[in-house]
Design an enzyme around this catalytic site. Structure first.
Site, short mmCIF file in Angstrom:
data_model
loop_
_atom_site.label_atom_id
_atom_site.label_comp_id
_atom_site.label_asym_id
_atom_site.label_seq_id
_atom_site.Cartn_x
_atom_site.Cartn_y
_atom_site.Cartn_z
N HIS A 1 1.02 -1.29 0.05
CA HIS A 1 -0.14 0.14 0.19
C HIS A 1 1.12 1.13 -0.44
O HIS A 1 2.56 0.55 0.57
CB HIS A 1 -1.21 -0.19 1.30
CG HIS A 1 -1.58 0.83 1.95
ND1 HIS A 1 -1.09 2.38 1.45
CD2 HIS A 1 -3.33 0.82 1.32
CE1 HIS A 1 -2.53 3.08 2.02
NE2 HIS A 1 -3.83 2.12 2.07
N ASP B 1 2.91 -4.25 7.74
CA ASP B 1 2.22 -3.53 8.06
C ASP B 1 0.82 -3.89 8.12
O ASP B 1 0.71 -4.94 7.22
CB ASP B 1 2.40 -3.08 6.31
CG ASP B 1 0.92 -2.56 6.30
OD1 ASP B 1 -0.41 -2.25 7.16
OD2 ASP B 1 0.70 -1.87 4.96
N GLN C 1 -4.70 -4.59 7.34
CA GLN C 1 -5.69 -5.68 6.27
C GLN C 1 -4.96 -6.96 7.52
O GLN C 1 -6.76 -7.39 7.99
CB GLN C 1 -5.59 -5.57 5.15
CG GLN C 1 -5.79 -4.46 4.11
CD GLN C 1 -6.35 -4.38 4.35
OE1 GLN C 1 -7.98 -4.79 4.12
NE2 GLN C 1 -6.76 -2.74 3.92
N LYS D 1 -9.78 0.29 10.53
CA LYS D 1 -10.53 -1.62 9.90
C LYS D 1 -10.12 -2.15 11.04
O LYS D 1 -11.25 -3.32 10.03
CB LYS D 1 -8.31 -1.40 9.34
CG LYS D 1 -8.86 -0.73 7.89
CD LYS D 1 -7.58 -0.90 6.65
CE LYS D 1 -6.97 0.31 5.82
NZ LYS D 1 -7.65 0.79 4.97
N CYS E 1 -5.06 2.36 -4.04
CA CYS E 1 -3.34 3.28 -2.90
C CYS E 1 -2.06 2.21 -3.16
O CYS E 1 -1.97 2.15 -2.24
CB CYS E 1 -3.89 3.36 -1.68
SG CYS E 1 -5.29 5.05 -1.41
#
Lengths: 134, 401
Positions: free
Chosen positions: B120, B197, B200, B223, B359
């Site tokens: 991302h 990261d 998600q 999220k 993104c």
């Protein structure tokens, strides 16, 4: 103020439009009628950014009247642009500066296409058009 | 197959959206919130807001207690134990920027930072710009056909020059778990710092940062059914000690005079200014809510929905999936149909999905695409949501094809 003939035709058809499907079909028909831009005009300088699809806009004044031409890869956006050009082509600079384009799309029942969250680029086209018309 | 979600009623916005004829399938962008979160926000604001870590008065003590309780809950959520600290930031993006600026002094010209091709922008641009500032090389790990980071290539590209590895756990475009254990092991073999990261990944299943063994793990609250404006940075103690202070201001300082100042260690030293207090407290309520769910049932429900989604898309002519999505989301394009046109007609029918580059422009360019449609799921979605999506998709394609 009288509408250009093309604009009046657009208004007549969209005003009686019921439902999203008919509106989509009409938009695509208008898009199909939009004359294709010359590849020579599809330059970076003519590119309108802020669109999900590649889009180009060119404009020139002929005898004091603006003539814009545009192209988009996406069919519905091409339709929206065709409706925009129907309203503005042939106008003088002064008339172009006075025309209320958000209201135009509102009359067509397409005002949501101009909402800030839309990334279809119609807003970017309006900005570019104003830049061209100084 | 009927797949009702037993948790749907816990999220009041879902019913509200349904009354507006909206089917929400853009959960990888942000999620709806549980009633427990709304109650916590109302309770905090209705019972006395106060700033944290500053005041000796009772409202301040209550706010600080609730704030620090969330820090404790996040520590438990990630099973961080005693190995590190939780720092609150203003989002995952802000956490990654904190790392890219705070670690800047650790790099020398010619050093390499390794990311992957599916990052991302939030886990690409901070490193890209750091590389430009410090004349570093940004190395990009390629993907295989399924959208998984290619481990053979990684073994060649992660070298003694690698000073930091920053990779996503789960791609926001491809929906595939990445082979973190193998990648992290390669980086650690060369003493490189490791950043995961989890924006998600954290939403699907529980992850244990001690087992993962990463130096830093980043996610955003919104999220994970939490409030927005809040990110979480987990850092191991040794790794946090290498981080220089980045943003300066209230409460991060130990001692200040006009010409000099000394700063607090993590976490407070990296939480300059008033933090998003209400959001932190409300994230605590979300985590309580989530912790009380039957995790296995949630995962089974999400997996069944995802299978239904993939199967339905594969049944239709001319649809190409990006990679081989395993969970959470599917990105796709339709032959001969511009994704902007399809997105337009899905919107007209009240289907909230995402269209565009998500993104991750370089990744989409790698597929030779300017954009794609992404359908992303949450635990409150059900099979009726997918049925409405497929009916709308068929109608749209009938018009466009």
């Amino acid at each position: 103020m009288t509408l250009p003939a093309d604009a009046q035709a657009a208004l007549d058809s969209f005003e009686h439009c019921s439902g999203w499907e008919q509106r989509a079909r009409l938009l695509m028909q208008w898009g199909q009628r939009l004359p294709e831009l010359n590849d020579a005009d599809k330059t970076d300088a003519n590119r309108v950014h802020g669109c999900e699809s590649l889009m180009w806009l060119v404009g020139e004044q002929v005898d004091g009247h603006w003539q814009f031409a545009a192209s988009s890869e996406a069919r519905l956006i091409r339709g929206l642009v065709a409706l925009l050009l129907a309203r503005v082509n042939g106008l003088s600079t002064q008339a172009l500066q006075q025309v209320d384009l958000p209201e135009w799309f509102n009359q067509l029942g397409l005002s949501r296409q101009l909402s800030p969250s839309r990334s279809n680029g119609l807003n970017a086209v309006l900005v570019r058009m104003r830049e061209l018309a100084g | 197959m009927l797949l009702p979600s037993p948790w749907r009623a816990d999220f009041p916005a879902i019913a509200a959206l349904q009354r507006q004829d909206q089917t929400y399938l853009d959960n990888a962008a942000t999620t709806q919130k549980p009633q427990a979160l709304l109650d916590a926000l109302t309770h905090y604001y209705a019972n006395g807001a106060a700033n944290v870590h500053r005041a000796q008065h009772l409202p301040g003590a209550h706010a600080t207690q609730a704030f620090e309780n969330t820090r404790h809950k996040v520590t438990q959520w990630l099973n961080a134990g005693e190995c590190g600290q939780i720092v609150f930031t203003h989002g995952a993006t802000s956490a990654l920027n904190l790392l890219a600026y705070g670690l800047e002094h650790q790099f020398n010209p010619g050093d390499e930072i390794v990311i992957s091709a599916l990052e991302h922008h939030a886990n690409l641009l901070p490193w890209q710009q750091l590389a430009q500032r410090k004349k570093l090389t940004l190395v990009v790990l390629p993907l295989d056909a399924d959208g998984v980071i290619d481990l053979d290539a990684a073994a060649r590209l992660i070298t003694p020059r690698t000073r930091l590895l920053a990779v996503s756990q789960l791609s926001n475009v491809l929906g595939v778990w990445q082979p973190l254990p193998a990648l992290l092991a390669m980086a650690k073999a060369h003493d490189a710092l490791t950043v995961v990261d989890g924006a998600q990944g954290v939403v699907h299943g529980r992850h244990d940062v001690q087992v993962l063994g990463c130096d830093f793990y980043v996610f955003s609250s919104h999220k994970l059914y939490g409030p927005d404006g809040l990110g979480v940075l987990f850092g191991r103690h040794e790794a946090l000690a290498r981080l220089q202070h980045w943003q300066f201001g209230g409460e991060m300082v130990q001692d200040a005079d006009y010409q000099h100042a000394t700063f607090r260690p993590a976490p407070l030293g990296f939480e300059a200014g008033t933090p998003p207090i209400a959001s932190v407290i409300a994230l605590g309520a979300t985590l309580n809510y989530l912790a009380n769910l039957d995790q296995a049932a949630v995962e089974a429900h999400e997996a069944a929905l995802h299978a239904l989604l993939v199967e339905g898309l594969k049944q239709r002519q001319g649809i190409r999936l990006l990679g081989s999505p395993q969970l959470a989301l599917v990105s796709f394009v339709v032959e001969g149909v511009h994704n902007a046109d399809l997105a337009h007609l899905l919107t007209e029918q009240g289907i909230a999905v995402r269209a565009g580059h998500h993104c991750a422009m370089p990744l989409l360019k790698g597929f030779g695409l300017a954009g794609a449609i992404r359908v992303s799921l949450a635990l409150y979605n059900d099979s009726e949501d997918l049925e409405r999506f497929f009916v709308a998709l068929d109608q749209a394609l009938e018009l466009l094809q």
